[in-house]
Design a protein around this motif. Structure first.
Motif, PDB file in Angstrom:
ATOM      1  N   GLU A 141      10.427   3.474   2.347  1.00 57.09           N
ATOM      2  CA  GLU A 141      11.329   4.541   1.888  1.00 57.09           C
ATOM      3  C   GLU A 141      12.020   5.204   3.075  1.00 57.09           C
ATOM      4  O   GLU A 141      13.222   5.481   3.028  1.00 57.09           O
ATOM      5  CB  GLU A 141      10.564   5.594   1.090  1.00 57.09           C
ATOM      6  CG  GLU A 141      10.161   5.154  -0.313  1.00 57.09           C
ATOM      7  CD  GLU A 141      11.376   4.984  -1.208  1.00 57.09           C
ATOM      8  OE1 GLU A 141      12.364   5.744  -1.075  1.00 57.09           O
ATOM      9  OE2 GLU A 141      11.339   4.074  -2.059  1.00 57.09           O
ATOM     10  N   GLN A 142      11.269   5.435   4.152  1.00 59.78           N
ATOM     11  CA  GLN A 142      11.814   6.074   5.350  1.00 59.78           C
ATOM     12  C   GLN A 142      12.905   5.183   5.965  1.00 59.78           C
ATOM     13  O   GLN A 142      13.959   5.661   6.378  1.00 59.78           O
ATOM     14  CB  GLN A 142      10.686   6.332   6.368  1.00 59.78           C
ATOM     15  CG  GLN A 142      11.121   7.093   7.590  1.00 59.78           C
ATOM     16  CD  GLN A 142      11.593   8.516   7.246  1.00 59.78           C
ATOM     17  OE1 GLN A 142      11.152   9.121   6.282  1.00 59.78           O
ATOM     18  NE2 GLN A 142      12.524   9.011   8.028  1.00 59.78           N
ATOM     19  N   ILE A 143      12.650   3.884   6.015  1.00 54.74           N
ATOM     20  CA  ILE A 143      13.643   2.945   6.598  1.00 54.74           C
ATOM     21  C   ILE A 143      14.896   2.911   5.757  1.00 54.74           C
ATOM     22  O   ILE A 143      16.008   2.900   6.270  1.00 54.74           O
ATOM     23  CB  ILE A 143      13.017   1.541   6.725  1.00 54.74           C
ATOM     24  CG1 ILE A 143      11.911   1.526   7.782  1.00 54.74           C
ATOM     25  CG2 ILE A 143      14.073   0.480   7.047  1.00 54.74           C
ATOM     26  CD1 ILE A 143      11.111   0.254   7.839  1.00 54.74           C
ATOM     27  N   LEU A 144      14.747   2.923   4.429  1.00 56.12           N
ATOM     28  CA  LEU A 144      15.892   2.833   3.539  1.00 56.12           C
ATOM     29  C   LEU A 144      16.750   4.109   3.563  1.00 56.12           C
ATOM     30  O   LEU A 144      17.954   4.037   3.326  1.00 56.12           O
ATOM     31  CB  LEU A 144      15.441   2.528   2.117  1.00 56.12           C
ATOM     32  CG  LEU A 144      14.881   1.108   1.876  1.00 56.12           C
ATOM     33  CD1 LEU A 144      14.361   0.990   0.452  1.00 56.12           C
ATOM     34  CD2 LEU A 144      15.928   0.062   2.163  1.00 56.12           C
ATOM     35  N   LYS A 145      16.147   5.254   3.858  1.00 55.70           N
ATOM     36  CA  LYS A 145      16.898   6.516   3.930  1.00 55.70           C
ATOM     37  C   LYS A 145      17.778   6.544   5.163  1.00 55.70           C
ATOM     38  O   LYS A 145      18.837   7.163   5.172  1.00 55.70           O
ATOM     39  CB  LYS A 145      15.958   7.706   3.945  1.00 55.70           C
ATOM     40  CG  LYS A 145      15.341   7.960   2.581  1.00 55.70           C
ATOM     41  CD  LYS A 145      14.450   9.188   2.635  1.00 55.70           C
ATOM     42  CE  LYS A 145      13.793   9.404   1.281  1.00 55.70           C
ATOM     43  NZ  LYS A 145      12.852  10.508   1.319  1.00 55.70           N
TER      44      LYS A 145
ATOM     45  N   SER B 105       0.865  -1.195   0.000  1.00 57.26           N
ATOM     46  CA  SER B 105       0.000   0.000   0.000  1.00 57.26           C
ATOM     47  C   SER B 105       0.894   1.234   0.000  1.00 57.26           C
ATOM     48  O   SER B 105       2.110   1.155   0.197  1.00 57.26           O
ATOM     49  CB  SER B 105      -0.910  -0.009   1.232  1.00 57.26           C
ATOM     50  OG  SER B 105      -0.121   0.154   2.397  1.00 57.26           O
ATOM     51  N   GLU B 106       0.290   2.403  -0.211  1.00 53.90           N
ATOM     52  CA  GLU B 106       1.058   3.670  -0.228  1.00 53.90           C
ATOM     53  C   GLU B 106       1.721   3.925   1.113  1.00 53.90           C
ATOM     54  O   GLU B 106       2.857   4.385   1.172  1.00 53.90           O
ATOM     55  CB  GLU B 106       0.139   4.829  -0.621  1.00 53.90           C
ATOM     56  CG  GLU B 106      -0.326   4.791  -2.068  1.00 53.90           C
ATOM     57  CD  GLU B 106       0.831   4.806  -3.055  1.00 53.90           C
ATOM     58  OE1 GLU B 106       1.842   5.519  -2.843  1.00 53.90           O
ATOM     59  OE2 GLU B 106       0.753   4.066  -4.060  1.00 53.90           O
ATOM     60  N   ALA B 107       1.037   3.621   2.209  1.00 56.12           N
ATOM     61  CA  ALA B 107       1.602   3.829   3.549  1.00 56.12           C
ATOM     62  C   ALA B 107       2.801   2.908   3.769  1.00 56.12           C
ATOM     63  O   ALA B 107       3.823   3.313   4.341  1.00 56.12           O
ATOM     64  CB  ALA B 107       0.537   3.584   4.611  1.00 56.12           C
ATOM     65  N   GLU B 108       2.706   1.663   3.279  1.00 58.37           N
ATOM     66  CA  GLU B 108       3.813   0.715   3.432  1.00 58.37           C
ATOM     67  C   GLU B 108       5.010   1.138   2.579  1.00 58.37           C
ATOM     68  O   GLU B 108       6.157   1.024   3.007  1.00 58.37           O
ATOM     69  CB  GLU B 108       3.354  -0.694   3.032  1.00 58.37           C
ATOM     70  CG  GLU B 108       2.362  -1.312   4.008  1.00 58.37           C
ATOM     71  CD  GLU B 108       1.745  -2.599   3.506  1.00 58.37           C
ATOM     72  OE1 GLU B 108       1.379  -3.425   4.360  1.00 58.37           O
ATOM     73  OE2 GLU B 108       1.630  -2.779   2.267  1.00 58.37           O
ATOM     74  N   LYS B 109       4.727   1.672   1.370  1.00 56.35           N
ATOM     75  CA  LYS B 109       5.820   2.147   0.515  1.00 56.35           C
ATOM     76  C   LYS B 109       6.542   3.317   1.167  1.00 56.35           C
ATOM     77  O   LYS B 109       7.768   3.399   1.139  1.00 56.35           O
ATOM     78  CB  LYS B 109       5.275   2.571  -0.843  1.00 56.35           C
ATOM     79  CG  LYS B 109       4.906   1.415  -1.747  1.00 56.35           C
ATOM     80  CD  LYS B 109       4.410   1.921  -3.089  1.00 56.35           C
ATOM     81  CE  LYS B 109       3.939   0.795  -3.977  1.00 56.35           C
ATOM     82  NZ  LYS B 109       3.394   1.247  -5.248  1.00 56.35           N
ATOM     83  N   ALA B 110       5.766   4.245   1.790  1.00 57.44           N
ATOM     84  CA  ALA B 110       6.366   5.404   2.464  1.00 57.44           C
ATOM     85  C   ALA B 110       7.203   4.955   3.652  1.00 57.44           C
ATOM     86  O   ALA B 110       8.320   5.468   3.883  1.00 57.44           O
ATOM     87  CB  ALA B 110       5.263   6.371   2.900  1.00 57.44           C
ATOM     88  N   ALA B 111       6.706   3.997   4.419  1.00 57.24           N
ATOM     89  CA  ALA B 111       7.454   3.497   5.573  1.00 57.24           C
ATOM     90  C   ALA B 111       8.732   2.807   5.123  1.00 57.24           C
ATOM     91  O   ALA B 111       9.794   2.980   5.743  1.00 57.24           O
ATOM     92  CB  ALA B 111       6.579   2.536   6.370  1.00 57.24           C
TER      93      ALA B 111
END
Length: 151
Positions: A146-150, A138-144
């Protein structure tokens, strides 16, 4: 020196199977003795269980070897001798059991287990190819993510 030692050990090891049949058990007629040896290689020692009576030094194996030779001297065929011993000791005495209805499970089990293993491998590989959840993020999972990978 080492080569001689290896040769001596090899010669001693090659003679081990010959120790089982005693000279007093052997038949005078070489043809009958050959038949007795042939039959003995197909009969299991009930004491050792993983050796033929021809290879075993157990007392019961000796008794069976003598019994085989007695039956041969009486003029019985190889099959008659084996049938007699099987009637006294059961199918277990044969190193290679006969293919009959009672032994069908014994003979069929390896093929059945191989088939079950093959089916298991196919099912496992099909499941492994699919994604774990089977649906996209989902969009929320993709954002989370991305945040972890940064960080």
């Amino acid at each position: 020196m080492i080569k001689r030692l290896i040769l001596i050990v090899a010669l001693l090891c090659s003679a081990f199977p010959a120790f089982a049949v005693n000279p007093d058990e052997m038949l005078a007629d070489p043809a009958l003795e050959a038949r007795a040896r042939e039959i003995s290689t197909h009969l299991r020692c009930l004491v050792c269980q993983n050796q033929s009576i021809d290879d075993s030094n157990a007392e019961l194996a000796k008794d069976l070897r003598v019994l085989v030779r007695d039956r041969i001297e009486k003029g019985e065929t190889n099959e008659q001798v084996i049938d007699y011993i099987v009637s006294r000791y059961g199918e277990f005495v044969l190193l290679k059991p006969r293919f009959e209805m009672q032994t069908l499970l014994l003979w069929g089990m390896p093929a059945f287990l191989a088939l079950v293993g093959l089916v298991g491998i196919v099912v496992f590989s099909i499941k492994r190819r699919k994604s774990p959840s089977g649906k996209p993020l989902s969009e929320a999972e993709k954002a989370a993510l991305e945040q972890i990978l940064k960080n």
